[in-house]
Scaffold this motif. Structure first.
Motif, PDB file in Angstrom:
ATOM      1  N   CYS A 297      46.667  41.849  39.278  1.00  0.00           N
ATOM      2  CA  CYS A 297      45.560  41.668  40.220  1.00  0.00           C
ATOM      3  C   CYS A 297      45.879  42.481  41.475  1.00  0.00           C
ATOM      4  O   CYS A 297      46.985  42.995  41.613  1.00  0.00           O
ATOM      5  CB  CYS A 297      45.373  40.181  40.547  1.00  0.00           C
ATOM      6  SG  CYS A 297      46.562  39.505  41.710  1.00  0.00           S
ATOM      7  N   PRO A 298      44.941  42.619  42.421  1.00  0.00           N
ATOM      8  CA  PRO A 298      45.238  43.385  43.644  1.00  0.00           C
ATOM      9  C   PRO A 298      46.372  42.785  44.476  1.00  0.00           C
ATOM     10  O   PRO A 298      47.008  43.483  45.246  1.00  0.00           O
ATOM     11  CB  PRO A 298      43.924  43.352  44.426  1.00  0.00           C
ATOM     12  CG  PRO A 298      42.879  43.008  43.446  1.00  0.00           C
ATOM     13  CD  PRO A 298      43.544  42.207  42.367  1.00  0.00           C
ATOM     14  N   GLY A 299      46.646  41.506  44.319  1.00  0.00           N
ATOM     15  CA  GLY A 299      47.690  40.864  45.107  1.00  0.00           C
ATOM     16  C   GLY A 299      49.053  40.838  44.441  1.00  0.00           C
ATOM     17  O   GLY A 299      50.039  40.475  45.073  1.00  0.00           O
ATOM     18  N   CYS A 300      49.127  41.221  43.168  1.00  0.00           N
ATOM     19  CA  CYS A 300      50.417  41.194  42.469  1.00  0.00           C
ATOM     20  C   CYS A 300      51.421  42.087  43.194  1.00  0.00           C
ATOM     21  O   CYS A 300      51.138  43.236  43.508  1.00  0.00           O
ATOM     22  CB  CYS A 300      50.258  41.654  41.017  1.00  0.00           C
ATOM     23  SG  CYS A 300      49.627  40.381  39.921  1.00  0.00           S
ATOM     24  N   GLY A 301      52.578  41.524  43.458  1.00  0.00           N
ATOM     25  CA  GLY A 301      53.633  42.240  44.162  1.00  0.00           C
ATOM     26  C   GLY A 301      53.648  41.986  45.657  1.00  0.00           C
ATOM     27  O   GLY A 301      54.542  42.467  46.356  1.00  0.00           O
ATOM     28  N   THR A 302      52.688  41.229  46.172  1.00  0.00           N
ATOM     29  CA  THR A 302      52.611  41.018  47.616  1.00  0.00           C
ATOM     30  C   THR A 302      53.773  40.173  48.140  1.00  0.00           C
ATOM     31  O   THR A 302      54.307  40.461  49.215  1.00  0.00           O
ATOM     32  CB  THR A 302      51.259  40.394  48.004  1.00  0.00           C
ATOM     33  OG1 THR A 302      50.213  41.267  47.576  1.00  0.00           O
ATOM     34  CG2 THR A 302      51.146  40.202  49.501  1.00  0.00           C
TER      35      THR A 302
ATOM     36  N   LEU B 184      35.836  45.962  49.893  1.00  0.00           N
ATOM     37  CA  LEU B 184      35.708  45.333  48.575  1.00  0.00           C
ATOM     38  C   LEU B 184      35.736  46.394  47.467  1.00  0.00           C
ATOM     39  O   LEU B 184      36.388  46.200  46.430  1.00  0.00           O
ATOM     40  CB  LEU B 184      34.421  44.503  48.498  1.00  0.00           C
ATOM     41  CG  LEU B 184      34.167  43.795  47.170  1.00  0.00           C
ATOM     42  CD1 LEU B 184      35.278  42.789  46.868  1.00  0.00           C
ATOM     43  CD2 LEU B 184      32.813  43.114  47.192  1.00  0.00           C
ATOM     44  N   ALA B 185      35.068  47.517  47.679  1.00  0.00           N
ATOM     45  CA  ALA B 185      35.071  48.594  46.691  1.00  0.00           C
ATOM     46  C   ALA B 185      36.484  49.159  46.508  1.00  0.00           C
ATOM     47  O   ALA B 185      36.915  49.415  45.372  1.00  0.00           O
ATOM     48  CB  ALA B 185      34.099  49.700  47.110  1.00  0.00           C
ATOM     49  N   ILE B 186      37.207  49.327  47.611  1.00  0.00           N
ATOM     50  CA  ILE B 186      38.586  49.836  47.531  1.00  0.00           C
ATOM     51  C   ILE B 186      39.460  48.870  46.731  1.00  0.00           C
ATOM     52  O   ILE B 186      40.240  49.284  45.871  1.00  0.00           O
ATOM     53  CB  ILE B 186      39.161  50.067  48.940  1.00  0.00           C
ATOM     54  CG1 ILE B 186      38.479  51.268  49.586  1.00  0.00           C
ATOM     55  CG2 ILE B 186      40.672  50.255  48.904  1.00  0.00           C
ATOM     56  CD1 ILE B 186      38.764  51.416  51.070  1.00  0.00           C
ATOM     57  N   VAL B 187      39.329  47.579  46.991  1.00  0.00           N
ATOM     58  CA  VAL B 187      40.116  46.581  46.270  1.00  0.00           C
ATOM     59  C   VAL B 187      39.784  46.610  44.782  1.00  0.00           C
ATOM     60  O   VAL B 187      40.684  46.569  43.924  1.00  0.00           O
ATOM     61  CB  VAL B 187      39.897  45.167  46.857  1.00  0.00           C
ATOM     62  CG1 VAL B 187      40.498  44.091  45.968  1.00  0.00           C
ATOM     63  CG2 VAL B 187      40.477  45.086  48.257  1.00  0.00           C
ATOM     64  N   MET B 188      38.507  46.721  44.445  1.00  0.00           N
ATOM     65  CA  MET B 188      38.102  46.740  43.031  1.00  0.00           C
ATOM     66  C   MET B 188      38.641  47.989  42.319  1.00  0.00           C
ATOM     67  O   MET B 188      39.147  47.899  41.192  1.00  0.00           O
ATOM     68  CB  MET B 188      36.573  46.660  42.906  1.00  0.00           C
ATOM     69  CG  MET B 188      35.987  45.365  43.461  1.00  0.00           C
ATOM     70  SD  MET B 188      36.680  43.871  42.726  1.00  0.00           S
ATOM     71  CE  MET B 188      35.885  43.894  41.162  1.00  0.00           C
ATOM     72  N   VAL B 189      38.538  49.147  42.975  1.00  0.00           N
ATOM     73  CA  VAL B 189      39.059  50.385  42.376  1.00  0.00           C
ATOM     74  C   VAL B 189      40.573  50.282  42.223  1.00  0.00           C
ATOM     75  O   VAL B 189      41.127  50.648  41.175  1.00  0.00           O
ATOM     76  CB  VAL B 189      38.651  51.619  43.220  1.00  0.00           C
ATOM     77  CG1 VAL B 189      39.415  52.861  42.790  1.00  0.00           C
ATOM     78  CG2 VAL B 189      37.151  51.841  43.121  1.00  0.00           C
ATOM     79  N   TYR B 190      41.246  49.785  43.226  1.00  0.00           N
ATOM     80  CA  TYR B 190      42.702  49.595  43.180  1.00  0.00           C
ATOM     81  C   TYR B 190      43.075  48.680  42.016  1.00  0.00           C
ATOM     82  O   TYR B 190      44.023  48.944  41.273  1.00  0.00           O
ATOM     83  CB  TYR B 190      43.165  49.016  44.517  1.00  0.00           C
ATOM     84  CG  TYR B 190      44.623  48.685  44.606  1.00  0.00           C
ATOM     85  CD1 TYR B 190      45.581  49.682  44.722  1.00  0.00           C
ATOM     86  CD2 TYR B 190      45.055  47.364  44.596  1.00  0.00           C
ATOM     87  CE1 TYR B 190      46.932  49.379  44.826  1.00  0.00           C
ATOM     88  CE2 TYR B 190      46.396  47.053  44.703  1.00  0.00           C
ATOM     89  CZ  TYR B 190      47.328  48.059  44.811  1.00  0.00           C
ATOM     90  OH  TYR B 190      48.656  47.751  44.917  1.00  0.00           O
TER      91      TYR B 190
END
Length: 143
Positions: free
Chosen positions: A58-63, A123-129
């Motif tokens: 997910c976008p938060g994995c590794g945080t 939000l678009a940046i997070v989704m693309v990431y």
């Protein structure tokens, strides 16, 4: 302006300053705990539910590991674990600083964080990431 009015204004400003100072204290506590309790060792923190269910990041994995690396003053390792989280730090510091300045000036809190276009762009940046870090050519973004 009378002394009583000045004193009342000072109390209002101090009261308005408490929430951003609380956020700073909470952030410091999180960095302290995660800096002391290594997320690289199993059993200290729960597994990401999205990773556990799907096997995808997910976008938060590794945080958590990013925070641990930053607490140990290792920004290179932090960037390797979650570059989006590291890139967000200057923006978060800016918004927090703006909140503190408004509280010190006695101005009311804003009801919006940012213009909706900026929020949609984020939000678009997070989704693309999120998508790219799970594709073979985006493996460098995986924690």
């Amino acid at each position: 302006m009378t002394f009583a009015a000045t004193e009342q204004s000072g109390k209002r400003r101090l009261k308005a300053l408490l929430p951003p100072l609380g956020v700073a204290a909470l952030t410091g506590a999180v960095f302290t705990v995660v800096g002391m309790v290594d997320p690289n060792e199993p059993g200290h923190y729960p597994t990401c539910p999205f990773l556990w269910l799907t096997g995808l990041y997910c976008p938060g994995c590794g945080t958590l590991r990013t925070i641990h690396a930053l607490a140990h003053l290792d920004p290179v390792a932090a960037l390797g674990l979650n570059p989006l989280a590291v890139a967000m730090i200057p923006f978060l510091v800016f918004w927090w600083g703006r909140w503190v300045v408004r509280a010190l000036q006695g101005r009311p809190r804003r009801t919006t964080l940012a213009h909706p276009a900026w929020l949609w762009a984020f939000l678009a940046i997070v989704m693309v990431y999120w998508v790219v870090r799970n594709l073979p050519f985006g493996a460098f973004l995986a924690p």
